[in-house]
Write a protein that holds these residues in place. Sequence first.
Motif, mmCIF file in Angstrom:
data_model
loop_
_atom_site.group_PDB
_atom_site.id
_atom_site.type_symbol
_atom_site.label_atom_id
_atom_site.label_comp_id
_atom_site.label_asym_id
_atom_site.label_seq_id
_atom_site.Cartn_x
_atom_site.Cartn_y
_atom_site.Cartn_z
ATOM 1 N N GLU A 23 0.832 -1.207 0.000
ATOM 2 C CA GLU A 23 0.000 0.000 0.000
ATOM 3 C C GLU A 23 0.866 1.256 0.000
ATOM 4 N N ALA A 24 1.951 1.241 0.766
ATOM 5 C CA ALA A 24 2.859 2.385 0.796
ATOM 6 C C ALA A 24 3.517 2.597 -0.565
ATOM 7 N N ARG A 27 1.027 4.246 -2.855
ATOM 8 C CA ARG A 27 0.914 5.678 -2.556
ATOM 9 C C ARG A 27 2.082 6.448 -3.161
ATOM 10 N N CYS A 28 3.286 5.884 -3.053
ATOM 11 C CA CYS A 28 4.462 6.534 -3.635
ATOM 12 C C CYS A 28 4.312 6.672 -5.145
ATOM 13 N N ARG A 29 3.808 5.629 -5.785
ATOM 14 C CA ARG A 29 3.613 5.689 -7.243
ATOM 15 C C ARG A 29 2.627 6.788 -7.625
ATOM 16 N N LYS A 30 1.579 6.951 -6.823
ATOM 17 C CA LYS A 30 0.597 8.011 -7.096
ATOM 18 C C LYS A 30 1.228 9.389 -6.918
ATOM 19 N N PHE A 31 2.024 9.566 -5.863
ATOM 20 C CA PHE A 31 2.693 10.847 -5.655
ATOM 21 C C PHE A 31 3.724 11.119 -6.741
ATOM 22 N N ILE A 32 4.387 10.081 -7.228
ATOM 23 C CA ILE A 32 5.342 10.247 -8.317
ATOM 24 C C ILE A 32 4.619 10.744 -9.566
ATOM 25 N N SER A 80 12.899 7.834 -3.921
ATOM 26 C CA SER A 80 13.784 7.172 -2.951
ATOM 27 C C SER A 80 12.977 6.369 -1.940
ATOM 28 N N THR A 81 11.820 6.883 -1.527
ATOM 29 C CA THR A 81 10.968 6.128 -0.605
ATOM 30 C C THR A 81 10.462 4.852 -1.267
ATOM 31 N N LEU A 82 10.110 4.939 -2.546
ATOM 32 C CA LEU A 82 9.645 3.752 -3.270
ATOM 33 C C LEU A 82 10.753 2.706 -3.354
ATOM 34 N N ARG A 83 11.974 3.132 -3.616
ATOM 35 C CA ARG A 83 13.100 2.181 -3.669
ATOM 36 C C ARG A 83 13.289 1.482 -2.328
ATOM 37 N N GLN A 84 13.250 2.261 -1.246
ATOM 38 C CA GLN A 84 13.413 1.676 0.084
ATOM 39 C C GLN A 84 12.275 0.710 0.397
ATOM 40 N N THR A 85 11.063 1.063 0.004
ATOM 41 C CA THR A 85 9.908 0.194 0.244
ATOM 42 C C THR A 85 10.033 -1.096 -0.547
#
Length: 116
Positions: A23-24, A27-32, A80-85
Amino acid sequence: MTEDDDPTDEISRIEARLEELAEAAERCRKFILASKAAIAGGAALLLVTMLGLFGVGIVSALGSIAMILGGIVSLGSNVSTLRQTEEAIGAAELLRSDLISRIDLRMVRDAPMKLV
């Protein structure tokens, strides 16, 4: 984890964590996507402002620059958050796979089924 612990409990916790991480990541993909739209919109507004198609040039130019910079900052942060996730998802899947391999699974033989 001790030998008395049931690995299925830990597997269930890992799967719940995987759902949260998925889910996180979404969300990151949507913000991207929104960040890219802000960058594109800011660039288009800046171009239109530079061509003089808007009456208020300075305010539009500053607004478009702010959109571009905000989009770039948001894009970098969410990438970067997406990569970490995604790395956390990979680690959790590896741990889950390891726990599943430790379970003493037995083959179910073909047996005649009783119809009730």
